[in-house]
Design a protein around this motif. Structure first.
Motif, PDB file in Angstrom:
ATOM      1  N   VAL A 236       0.863  -1.185   0.000  1.00 40.61           N
ATOM      2  CA  VAL A 236       0.000   0.000   0.000  1.00 40.61           C
ATOM      3  C   VAL A 236       0.895   1.229   0.000  1.00 40.61           C
ATOM      4  CG1 VAL A 236      -1.844   1.267   1.156  1.00 40.61           C
ATOM      5  CG2 VAL A 236      -1.781  -1.239   1.286  1.00 40.61           C
ATOM      6  N   GLY A 237       0.803   2.011  -1.060  1.00 38.74           N
ATOM      7  CA  GLY A 237       1.639   3.193  -1.190  1.00 38.74           C
ATOM      8  C   GLY A 237       0.902   4.474  -0.847  1.00 38.74           C
ATOM      9  N   VAL A 238       1.643   5.552  -0.759  1.00 37.19           N
ATOM     10  CA  VAL A 238       1.046   6.868  -0.539  1.00 37.19           C
ATOM     11  C   VAL A 238       0.253   7.293  -1.769  1.00 37.19           C
ATOM     12  CG1 VAL A 238       1.562   9.305  -0.113  1.00 37.19           C
ATOM     13  CG2 VAL A 238       2.834   7.517   1.103  1.00 37.19           C
ATOM     14  N   SER A 239       0.738   6.882  -2.947  1.00 36.16           N
ATOM     15  CA  SER A 239       0.052   7.178  -4.207  1.00 36.16           C
ATOM     16  C   SER A 239      -0.007   5.893  -5.041  1.00 36.16           C
ATOM     17  CB  SER A 239       0.786   8.296  -4.952  1.00 36.16           C
ATOM     18  OG  SER A 239       2.134   7.934  -5.162  1.00 36.16           O
ATOM     19  N   ASP A 240      -0.308   6.025  -6.313  1.00 32.02           N
ATOM     20  CA  ASP A 240      -0.441   4.865  -7.200  1.00 32.02           C
ATOM     21  C   ASP A 240       0.824   3.986  -7.145  1.00 32.02           C
ATOM     22  OD1 ASP A 240      -2.196   3.900  -9.744  1.00 32.02           O
ATOM     23  OD2 ASP A 240      -0.057   3.541 -10.058  1.00 32.02           O
ATOM     24  N   VAL A 241       0.594   2.654  -7.089  1.00 33.77           N
ATOM     25  CA  VAL A 241       1.732   1.736  -6.954  1.00 33.77           C
ATOM     26  C   VAL A 241       1.927   0.890  -8.219  1.00 33.77           C
ATOM     27  CG1 VAL A 241       1.684   1.600  -4.439  1.00 33.77           C
ATOM     28  CG2 VAL A 241       0.271   0.020  -5.789  1.00 33.77           C
ATOM     29  N   GLY A 242       1.560   1.427  -9.339  1.00 30.94           N
ATOM     30  CA  GLY A 242       1.794   0.704 -10.582  1.00 30.94           C
ATOM     31  C   GLY A 242       3.263   0.383 -10.816  1.00 30.94           C
ATOM     32  N   TRP A 243       4.134   1.077 -10.092  1.00 29.79           N
ATOM     33  CA  TRP A 243       5.582   0.849 -10.236  1.00 29.79           C
ATOM     34  C   TRP A 243       6.023  -0.547  -9.756  1.00 29.79           C
ATOM     35  CZ3 TRP A 243       7.196  -0.257  -5.416  1.00 29.79           C
ATOM     36  CH2 TRP A 243       6.526   0.321  -4.340  1.00 29.79           C
ATOM     37  N   ASP A 261      -4.421  -2.024  -7.811  1.00 30.63           N
ATOM     38  CA  ASP A 261      -5.649  -1.227  -7.791  1.00 30.63           C
ATOM     39  C   ASP A 261      -5.344   0.092  -7.103  1.00 30.63           C
ATOM     40  OD1 ASP A 261      -8.182  -0.206  -7.789  1.00 30.63           O
ATOM     41  OD2 ASP A 261      -9.015  -1.650  -6.373  1.00 30.63           O
ATOM     42  N   GLY A 262      -4.955   1.079  -7.911  1.00 29.99           N
ATOM     43  CA  GLY A 262      -4.625   2.386  -7.360  1.00 29.99           C
ATOM     44  C   GLY A 262      -3.411   2.324  -6.461  1.00 29.99           C
ATOM     45  N   SER A 263      -3.616   2.645  -5.186  1.00 33.05           N
ATOM     46  CA  SER A 263      -2.487   2.690  -4.242  1.00 33.05           C
ATOM     47  C   SER A 263      -2.216   1.348  -3.571  1.00 33.05           C
ATOM     48  CB  SER A 263      -2.767   3.740  -3.159  1.00 33.05           C
ATOM     49  OG  SER A 263      -3.933   3.393  -2.428  1.00 33.05           O
ATOM     50  N   THR A 264      -2.936   0.282  -4.011  1.00 34.56           N
ATOM     51  CA  THR A 264      -2.770  -1.030  -3.391  1.00 34.56           C
ATOM     52  C   THR A 264      -2.418  -2.088  -4.429  1.00 34.56           C
ATOM     53  OG1 THR A 264      -4.382  -0.492  -1.663  1.00 34.56           O
ATOM     54  CG2 THR A 264      -3.889  -2.828  -1.997  1.00 34.56           C
ATOM     55  N   ALA A 265      -1.462  -2.938  -4.087  1.00 28.07           N
ATOM     56  CA  ALA A 265      -1.085  -4.041  -4.969  1.00 28.07           C
ATOM     57  C   ALA A 265      -0.902  -5.301  -4.142  1.00 28.07           C
ATOM     58  CB  ALA A 265       0.205  -3.713  -5.721  1.00 28.07           C
ATOM     59  N   VAL A 266      -1.049  -6.452  -4.795  1.00 28.17           N
ATOM     60  CA  VAL A 266      -0.776  -7.743  -4.171  1.00 28.17           C
ATOM     61  C   VAL A 266       0.287  -8.435  -5.002  1.00 28.17           C
ATOM     62  CG1 VAL A 266      -1.691  -9.998  -3.532  1.00 28.17           C
ATOM     63  CG2 VAL A 266      -3.104  -7.954  -3.232  1.00 28.17           C
ATOM     64  N   VAL A 267       1.384  -8.843  -4.352  1.00 28.50           N
ATOM     65  CA  VAL A 267       2.462  -9.520  -5.057  1.00 28.50           C
ATOM     66  C   VAL A 267       2.691 -10.892  -4.436  1.00 28.50           C
ATOM     67  CG1 VAL A 267       3.569  -7.333  -5.642  1.00 28.50           C
ATOM     68  CG2 VAL A 267       4.289  -8.557  -3.582  1.00 28.50           C
ATOM     69  N   GLU A 268       3.124 -11.824  -5.266  1.00 27.96           N
ATOM     70  CA  GLU A 268       3.426 -13.179  -4.808  1.00 27.96           C
ATOM     71  C   GLU A 268       4.913 -13.428  -4.987  1.00 27.96           C
ATOM     72  OE1 GLU A 268       2.473 -17.275  -6.864  1.00 27.96           O
ATOM     73  OE2 GLU A 268       0.715 -16.611  -5.708  1.00 27.96           O
TER      74      GLU A 268
END
Length: 312
Positions: A236-243, A261-268
């Motif tokens: 969960v980032g402060v802003s978009d985490v597409g990076w 999804d916006g500022s939230t990502a799920v990684v495996e």
């Protein structure tokens, strides 16, 4: 409460088998119910849970295998000292609640005065103080369940074998029942209970046994069962985490991106401790260049997912 029966160190189920004609309902089922722990017994309808419990209790004949009580074969006396809650509830509908429970407790060897005290205390703790002198048939199904639970617990049994004990209970009753079971495990009692409520099993149990098609598909503590599942993190980032896709491009770099999804990502992650730590370090480093992180935390695999994978 009375001190009760002496519990075994563990109940060992060893290659239990039960056939109905050509159908093998329970197929060499083996697992352990340690003393002082709650073991959840989960599986779909027809998996063999009830049949296995009945064999442990001697209600059904065993066609193969055995049940050990600590370091010896289980006996009729051991079974009499076990609190058993069967699938078919065995209450007398027209008899009054407290009167019936005192009678059942006396059948287990308690004196009338001791039984009255124990029964009254259990019913008060389970929220039935005002219904003690009502007939069983006048109670709701949930309250009848509480009475049945009391019948299994009242003589401080040496072990507990409970078939769907939480069925029909409201959240407050579930919590009260869980507290009572923990008091029994605290004195070393092995507890085995079946349930279709996987979230409840996940919350309460020290160990799990997953059954499907009459066979054990998985057994162990929740942590042990989760060791074989994929390691996932929420970013969960402060802003978009597409990076995060730059850190883990197209499944490379030691893992893959499952969702953004916006500022939230799920990684495996890949499951290699050293490589996984490197990925986490890269995520933190990249986040610091992109405004920072609010959260980087592992996602605990739910029991429902472990169950689906084990029974697939």
């Amino acid at each position: 409460m009375s001190t009760g029966h002496t519990p075994p160190t563990a109940i060992h189920v060893e290659e239990l088998t039960r056939r109905y004609g050509d159908l093998v309902a329970v197929d060499q089922v083996s697992f352990t119910v340690p003393g002082g722990q709650m073991t959840g017994f989960v599986g779909g309808n027809g998996a063999g849970k009830t049949t296995t419990m009945r064999m442990i209790m001697g209600v059904l004949g065993i066609h193969g295998g055995r049940v050990r009580w600590g370091d010896r074969e289980i006996t009729t006396t051991d079974r009499r000292g076990t609190g058993y809650m069967p699938e078919e509830r065995g209450l007398y509908p027209k008899q009054k609640v407290r009167e019936q429970l005192i009678y059942l407790a006396q059948l287990k060897g308690m004196s009338a005065s001791e039984a009255k005290g124990e029964v009254t205390e259990y019913l008060e703790r389970l929220g039935l103080a005002e219904r003690m002198d009502d007939t069983v048939e006048s109670l709701s199904l949930g309250n009848q369940q509480r009475v049945q639970i009391t019948a299994a617990l009242v003589d401080q049994p040496s072990a507990l074998i409970l078939d769907e004990p939480f069925s029909g209970l409201d959240p407050a009753a579930v919590d009260s029942m869980a507290d009572l079971l923990r008091e029994h495990t605290a004195r070393g009692v092995p507890v085995l209970f079946s349930s279709h409520q996987l979230d409840l099993v996940d919350r309460l149990c020290d160990r799990l046994v997953i059954l499907a098609g009459g066979q054990v598909r998985a057994e162990g503590t929740p942590d042990e069962l989760r060791q074989g599942t994929a390691l996932r993190y929420r970013v969960v980032g402060v802003s978009d985490v597409g990076w995060v896709r730059d850190v883990l491009p197209d499944g490379g770099g030691g893992g893959r991106v499952l969702d953004v999804d916006g500022s939230t990502a799920v990684v495996e992650l890949a499951g290699d401790p050293g490589a996984d730590q490197q990925v986490l370090d890269r995520l933190v480093s990249e986040a610091s260049r992109r405004g920072g992180l609010r959260e980087l935390a592992p996602i605990i695999t739910p029991l429902s997912e472990i169950y689906r994978e084990a029974t697939a």
